[in-house]
Scaffold this active site. Structure first.
Site, PDB file in Angstrom:
ATOM      1  CG  ASN A  38      12.595 -10.085 -29.356  1.00  0.00           C
ATOM      2  OD1 ASN A  38      11.389 -10.310 -29.259  1.00  0.00           O
ATOM      3  ND2 ASN A  38      13.485 -10.658 -28.563  1.00  0.00           N
TER       4      ASN A  38
ATOM      5  CE1 TYR B 238       7.453 -13.948 -15.882  1.00  0.00           C
ATOM      6  CE2 TYR B 238       5.907 -14.753 -14.222  1.00  0.00           C
ATOM      7  CZ  TYR B 238       6.249 -13.837 -15.201  1.00  0.00           C
ATOM      8  OH  TYR B 238       5.393 -12.798 -15.482  1.00  0.00           O
TER       9      TYR B 238
ATOM     10  CG  PHE C 184       4.485  -4.666 -21.293  1.00  0.00           C
ATOM     11  CD1 PHE C 184       3.559  -5.048 -20.351  1.00  0.00           C
ATOM     12  CD2 PHE C 184       4.384  -3.390 -21.824  1.00  0.00           C
ATOM     13  CE1 PHE C 184       2.542  -4.201 -19.942  1.00  0.00           C
ATOM     14  CE2 PHE C 184       3.369  -2.527 -21.430  1.00  0.00           C
ATOM     15  CZ  PHE C 184       2.448  -2.930 -20.487  1.00  0.00           C
TER      16      PHE C 184
ATOM     17  CB  ILE D 288     -10.811 -29.354 -12.320  1.00  0.00           C
ATOM     18  CG1 ILE D 288     -11.972 -28.750 -13.117  1.00  0.00           C
ATOM     19  CG2 ILE D 288     -10.673 -28.697 -10.946  1.00  0.00           C
ATOM     20  CD1 ILE D 288     -13.336 -28.929 -12.455  1.00  0.00           C
TER      21      ILE D 288
ATOM     22  N   GLY E 210       5.881 -11.837 -29.594  1.00  0.00           N
ATOM     23  CA  GLY E 210       4.815 -10.912 -29.981  1.00  0.00           C
ATOM     24  C   GLY E 210       4.626 -10.917 -31.485  1.00  0.00           C
TER      25      GLY E 210
HETATM   26  N1  UFG Z   1      -5.995 -24.613 -14.089  1.00  0.00           N
HETATM   27  C1  UFG Z   1      -6.747 -25.759 -14.230  1.00  0.00           C
HETATM   28  N2  UFG Z   1      -6.797 -26.329 -15.460  1.00  0.00           N
HETATM   29  C2  UFG Z   1      -6.137 -25.829 -16.544  1.00  0.00           C
HETATM   30  C3  UFG Z   1      -5.368 -24.644 -16.384  1.00  0.00           C
HETATM   31  C4  UFG Z   1      -5.318 -24.071 -15.130  1.00  0.00           C
HETATM   32  O1  UFG Z   1      -7.362 -26.249 -13.285  1.00  0.00           O
HETATM   33  O2  UFG Z   1      -6.220 -26.432 -17.634  1.00  0.00           O
HETATM   34  C5  UFG Z   1      -5.950 -23.971 -12.768  1.00  0.00           C
HETATM   35  C6  UFG Z   1      -4.541 -23.841 -12.208  1.00  0.00           C
HETATM   36  O3  UFG Z   1      -4.189 -25.004 -11.514  1.00  0.00           O
HETATM   37  C7  UFG Z   1      -4.695 -22.613 -11.317  1.00  0.00           C
HETATM   38  C8  UFG Z   1      -5.768 -21.767 -12.032  1.00  0.00           C
HETATM   39  O4  UFG Z   1      -6.426 -22.666 -12.914  1.00  0.00           O
HETATM   40  O5  UFG Z   1      -5.174 -22.984 -10.074  1.00  0.00           O
HETATM   41  C9  UFG Z   1      -5.185 -20.619 -12.828  1.00  0.00           C
HETATM   42  O6  UFG Z   1      -4.136 -21.130 -13.647  1.00  0.00           O
HETATM   43  P1  UFG Z   1      -3.425 -20.270 -14.786  1.00  0.00           P
HETATM   44  O7  UFG Z   1      -2.420 -21.160 -15.429  1.00  0.00           O
HETATM   45  O8  UFG Z   1      -4.456 -19.638 -15.658  1.00  0.00           O
HETATM   46  O9  UFG Z   1      -2.712 -19.095 -14.005  1.00  0.00           O
HETATM   47  P2  UFG Z   1      -1.690 -19.171 -12.756  1.00  0.00           P
HETATM   48  O10 UFG Z   1      -2.426 -18.647 -11.569  1.00  0.00           O
HETATM   49  O11 UFG Z   1      -1.055 -20.485 -12.632  1.00  0.00           O
HETATM   50  O12 UFG Z   1      -0.514 -18.195 -13.229  1.00  0.00           O
HETATM   51  C10 UFG Z   1      -0.686 -16.800 -13.413  1.00  0.00           C
HETATM   52  C11 UFG Z   1       0.190 -16.376 -14.583  1.00  0.00           C
HETATM   53  C12 UFG Z   1       1.649 -16.584 -14.268  1.00  0.00           C
HETATM   54  C13 UFG Z   1       2.001 -15.882 -13.014  1.00  0.00           C
HETATM   55  C14 UFG Z   1       1.077 -16.270 -11.897  1.00  0.00           C
HETATM   56  C15 UFG Z   1       1.330 -15.390 -10.722  1.00  0.00           C
HETATM   57  O13 UFG Z   1      -0.159 -17.111 -15.719  1.00  0.00           O
HETATM   58  O14 UFG Z   1       2.430 -16.068 -15.321  1.00  0.00           O
HETATM   59  O15 UFG Z   1      -0.299 -16.116 -12.278  1.00  0.00           O
HETATM   60  O16 UFG Z   1       0.706 -15.847  -9.637  1.00  0.00           O
HETATM   61  F1  UFG Z   1       3.270 -16.180 -12.653  1.00  0.00           F
END
Ligand code: UFG
Length: 336
Positions: free
Chosen positions: A33, A141, A73, A207, A37
Site C-alpha cells: 500500500n 508488536y 512482510f 549508548i 514502503g
Molecule cells: N541502542 C543504543 N543506542 C541507540 C539505538 C539502540 O544503545 O541509539 C541499543 C539498544 O538499546 C539495543 C541495541 O542497541 O540494546 C539494538 O537496538 P535496535 O533498536 O537497533 O534493535 P532492537 O534489538 O531493540 O530491536 C530489534 C528490531 C525490533 C524487534 C527486536 C526483536 O528493531 O523490531 O529486534 O528482538 F522487535
C-alpha cells in the site's frame, strides 16, 4: 513454483526479497500500500498498489496472477509505537494476515512464508534462544506477530496451509548491487544511527545503558545481514514445496555483539571516530538476544554468509549514497 507474491515488497526487508527472487528468475508480484514502503525500492517486479486488508484488492491480484507461493512482510514494526497504539498493530498486522490467508484458501494457494520476529519471545529464559522456548511478548508488536503465528498453525490444520514463520533477530545491511538499503523515519536502530554519526548528521550516538550483566555492560544482539534473511525465505519456500513440516524458525547468526562492539566495528569500517555517550537504559530492552539457528540450518539448509563487518560495510555504502532522507522520494521504514 514460478510466480511468488511478496506482500510488503516495497519495504526494507521485502525489497531485498524481491531483488533475490528476480535475480533467481522467479516471476514476482508485489502487493504494497506504499504506506511505509516506496515504489522505487521495487526493482524488476510488478507492483500492485493496494492494502492486504482489502479482500477485493487481494482477490484481484490472485485472479490476475497464478500465484504459487506467498511471502508476507506487510506489517507495522515500530515497537514503541505498538505500545502506545496497540490497535493499530492488531488492526494492520493480524487483520492483514487473516485477509491474506482467506484469499489463499479461496484461490487454492497453500504455501506462505511469514515475517515474524524475535520479539515473540519477550524476555528470554536462556541463551541462545530456541524455537521451543517460552514466547511471552513484552510489546504489542511482538504479540501481533505471535497471534499471526497462532493463526497460521490453526489454518495449517484446518485448510492444509503450509507455513514457515521466520523469527528475525536484528536485521541490518543493504544490497549494494541493486542499490537498496535501510532508512527509518524516525530512526531508532543502532547501526543506522551510528552511521548517521559517521556521516555528520548527528554529533554522537547514545549508548542506552552500561550496567547490563554483559561483558562490557552494554546490550548484546544478534545482527543478521538482510541478504542472508532474504536467502532464508527462498529456502523456506522451497522447503515447504518439498513437503517440509510447518513451524517457526529463528533467523540469526548465533553470534552476539554488544552496543560498544558495534560502535567499534563501525569506527573501523568508516574510519570516523563516532563519538559515543552513555545514557540511561531504554525501557524494555532485554540484556541479551542471541538466536539458536540450528533448526534453520538443519531443515532449510540455511547458513548466514555475511559477518558483522560486511553488514556494517554494506550499510555504510548505502548510507553514504543516501545522506539525506529526502533522497528517497518518501520515507520508508522497516516492515519487520
Ligand atoms: N541502542 C543504543 N543506542 C541507540 C539505538 C539502540 O544503545 O541509539 C541499543 C539498544 O538499546 C539495543 C541495541 O542497541 O540494546 C539494538 O537496538 P535496535 O533498536 O537497533 O534493535 P532492537 O534489538 O531493540 O530491536 C530489534 C528490531 C525490533 C524487534 C527486536 C526483536 O528493531 O523490531 O529486534 O528482538 F522487535
Amino acid at each position: 513454483m514460478k510466480t511468488i507474491l511478496v506482500a510488503g515488497g516495497a519495504g526494507y526487508i521485502g525489497s531485498h526479497m524481491v531483488a533475490l527472487l528476480v535475480e533467481k528468475g522467479y516471476d514476482v508480484v508485489v502487493a504494497d500500500n506504499l504506506c511505509t514502503g516506496h515504489k522505487e525500492a521495487v526493482k524488476g517486479a510488478e507492483l500492485c498498489v493496494g492494502d492486504v486488508r482489502d479482500r477485493a484488492f487481494l482477490d484481484k491480484v490472485f485472479t490476475e496472477h497464478r500465484i504459487d507461493g506467498v511471502i508476507n512482510f506487510a506489517a507495522f514494526s515500530l515497537v514503541g509505537e505498538s505500545v502506545t497504539n496497540p490497535l493499530k498493530y492488531y488492526g494492520n498486522n493480524v487483520a492483514g494476515s487473516q485477509s491474506m490467508l482467506e484469499t489463499m484458501v479461496q484461490h487454492g494457494v497453500d504455501k506462505i512464508v511469514f515475517s515474524s520476529t524475535a520479539a515473540t519471545y519477550g524476555e528470554p529464559e536462556k541463551q541462545p534462544i530456541e524455537e521451543t522456548d517460552r514466547t511471552e511478548p513484552t510489546n504489542p508488536y511482538g504479540a501481533s506477530k505471535l497471534a499471526i503465528e497462532g493463526m497460521l498453525k490453526w489454518c495449517s490444520q484446518a485448510y492444509g496451509i503450509k507455513y514457515a514463520a521466520l523469527r528475525y533477530f536484528n536485521a541490518a545491511g543493504s544490497n549494494t548491487d541493486v542499490g537498496i538499503g535501510e532508512d527509518h523515519h524516525p530512526e531508532s536502530h543502532l547501526i543506522p544511527i551510528v552511521l548517521q554519526v559517521a556521516l555528520g548528521k548527528r554529533d554522537h550516538v547514545g549508548i542506552f545503558g552500561e550496567d547490563y550483566p554483559t561483558p562490557d555492560g552494554t546490550c548484546v544482539r544478534d545482527y543478521i545481514h538482510v541478504r542472508d534473511l532474504a536467502n532464508a525465505h527462498l529456502l523456506a519456500l522451497q522447503y515447504l514445496d518439498k513437503g517440509g513440516e510447518s513451524g517457526p524458525f529463528n533467523l540469526g547468526s548465533g553470534d552476539g555483539y554488544s552496543v560498544k562492539e558495534i560502535i567499534e566495528t563501525a569506527r573501523k569500517v568508516t574510519g570516523h571516530p563516532i563519538p559515543a555517550v552513555v545514557e540511561p537504559r531504554r525501557a524494555g530492552d532485554p540484556s541479551v538476544l542471541i538466536a539458536a539457528n540450528r533448526k534453520a540450518a538443519e531443515k532449510l539448509g540455511w547458513k548466514p554468509e555475511r559477518g558483522l563487518e560486511e553488514i556494517i560495510s554494506d550499510a555504510w555504502t548505502w548510507h553514504k549514497g543516501h545522506p539525506e532522507p529526502t533522497m528517497w522520494p518518501s520515507a520508508w521504514r522497516s516492515v519487520r
